[in-house]
Design a protein around this motif. Structure first.
Motif, short mmCIF file in Angstrom:
data_model
loop_
_atom_site.label_atom_id
_atom_site.label_comp_id
_atom_site.label_asym_id
_atom_site.label_seq_id
_atom_site.Cartn_x
_atom_site.Cartn_y
_atom_site.Cartn_z
N TYR A 99 80.14 82.23 100.50
CA TYR A 99 78.89 82.85 100.92
C TYR A 99 77.97 81.81 101.54
O TYR A 99 77.88 80.69 101.05
CB TYR A 99 78.15 83.45 99.72
CG TYR A 99 78.89 84.53 98.99
CD1 TYR A 99 78.68 85.87 99.29
CD2 TYR A 99 79.77 84.21 97.96
CE1 TYR A 99 79.35 86.87 98.60
CE2 TYR A 99 80.43 85.20 97.26
CZ TYR A 99 80.22 86.52 97.60
OH TYR A 99 80.88 87.50 96.90
N TYR A 109 79.33 86.29 104.39
CA TYR A 109 80.43 85.72 103.64
C TYR A 109 81.76 85.95 104.34
O TYR A 109 81.89 86.82 105.20
CB TYR A 109 80.48 86.27 102.21
CG TYR A 109 80.70 87.76 102.09
CD1 TYR A 109 81.98 88.30 102.01
CD2 TYR A 109 79.62 88.63 102.02
CE1 TYR A 109 82.16 89.67 101.89
CE2 TYR A 109 79.79 89.99 101.88
CZ TYR A 109 81.07 90.51 101.82
OH TYR A 109 81.26 91.86 101.69
N LYS A 111 85.99 86.20 103.27
CA LYS A 111 86.90 86.44 102.15
C LYS A 111 88.33 86.29 102.66
O LYS A 111 88.66 86.80 103.73
CB LYS A 111 86.68 87.87 101.63
CG LYS A 111 87.49 88.27 100.44
CD LYS A 111 87.28 89.74 100.06
CE LYS A 111 85.88 90.01 99.60
NZ LYS A 111 85.73 91.38 99.02
N ILE A 139 85.18 89.49 106.76
CA ILE A 139 83.82 88.98 106.78
C ILE A 139 82.88 90.08 106.30
O ILE A 139 83.23 91.26 106.33
CB ILE A 139 83.41 88.50 108.19
CG1 ILE A 139 83.55 89.64 109.21
CG2 ILE A 139 84.22 87.29 108.60
CD1 ILE A 139 83.00 89.32 110.58
N GLY A 140 81.69 89.68 105.87
CA GLY A 140 80.73 90.67 105.41
C GLY A 140 79.31 90.13 105.36
O GLY A 140 79.07 88.93 105.54
N TYR A 152 76.45 95.64 100.09
CA TYR A 152 77.24 94.88 101.06
C TYR A 152 77.91 95.80 102.08
O TYR A 152 78.10 96.99 101.84
CB TYR A 152 78.31 94.03 100.35
CG TYR A 152 79.44 94.83 99.74
CD1 TYR A 152 80.55 95.18 100.50
CD2 TYR A 152 79.41 95.23 98.41
CE1 TYR A 152 81.58 95.91 99.94
CE2 TYR A 152 80.43 95.95 97.85
CZ TYR A 152 81.53 96.30 98.62
OH TYR A 152 82.55 97.04 98.08
N GLU A 154 81.34 95.22 104.76
CA GLU A 154 82.37 94.23 105.11
C GLU A 154 83.47 94.85 105.95
O GLU A 154 83.66 96.06 105.98
CB GLU A 154 82.95 93.57 103.86
CG GLU A 154 83.77 94.44 102.96
CD GLU A 154 84.28 93.69 101.72
OE1 GLU A 154 84.00 92.50 101.55
OE2 GLU A 154 84.97 94.33 100.93
N TYR A 155 84.20 93.95 106.62
CA TYR A 155 85.38 94.30 107.40
C TYR A 155 86.53 93.48 106.83
O TYR A 155 86.40 92.26 106.67
CB TYR A 155 85.16 93.95 108.88
CG TYR A 155 86.44 93.91 109.67
CD1 TYR A 155 87.03 95.08 110.12
CD2 TYR A 155 87.06 92.70 109.96
CE1 TYR A 155 88.22 95.04 110.83
CE2 TYR A 155 88.24 92.66 110.67
CZ TYR A 155 88.82 93.82 111.11
OH TYR A 155 90.00 93.79 111.82
#
Length: 175
Positions: A99, A109, A111, A139-140, A152, A154-155
């Motif tokens: 993050y 962030y 992941k 990512i998010g 949140y 995210e993709y």
């Protein structure tokens, strides 16, 4: 038990041990869940669905410049049906998350990790199962509320037989 699953379990044990050793400087455990739009592509079959996901994690580094955590999650890829074709899948994941705080309320962030996926495809009556470990990442962005609740978006992209891409929103609760 395959070598990759064995390596994943070793990484999980190492992560838990690291979390206990560094617990004096960590925020601690968190849980989260969300709703995702799932897009798949397999051979000539493209479709989308909506599916749930959930995860639990531990933040072992929390500074003003960088936060690091490890998490275990479950992601449903959805159920798809078109003509005589059917597909469904899900994955258990082990990931690292980094993050970057952008002020007191926002963070971005990344992941990345390994996904143990279970996928079933039926094509004109023929059934095929694809089980295995594949990489995934994404990512998010997150918005902090009261320092214990994050909203949140995210993709995530999973490198599985379904070539799954997930777009989701959800809530994370920090303990």
């Amino acid at each position: 038990m395959s070598k990759t699953i064995y390596s994943g379990w070793k990484a999980l044990v190492l992560l838990v041990a690291t979390c206990w050793v560094t617990s004096a400087s960590a925020d601690g455990f968190y849980v989260g869940a969300g709703a995702y739009r799932t897009d798949i592509s397999i051979d000539d079959f493209d479709d989308n669905d909506y599916a749930p996901a959930a995860f639990v994690g531990y933040q072992f580094l929390d500074t003003n410049l960088l936060m690091l955590s490890g998490e275990v999650g479950y992601y449903d890829f959805g159920d798809y049906e078109s003509n005589d074709n059917k597909a469904e899948g899900s994955a258990i994941t082990l990931a690292g998350v980094a993050y970057l705080p952008l002020g007191p309320f926002f963070e971005i962030y990344a992941k990345a990790g390994i996904a143990s996926a279970k996928i079933e495809v039926k094509d004109s009556g023929d059934r095929q199962d694809f089980d295995g470990e594949d990489g995934f990442g994404g990512i998010g962005v997150a918005f902090d509320i009261l320092d214990t609740i994050d909203i949140y978006a995210e993709y995530l992209a999973f490198d599985t037989k379904l070539n799954s891409k997930l777009y989701g929103i959800g809530v994370r609760l920090d303990f």
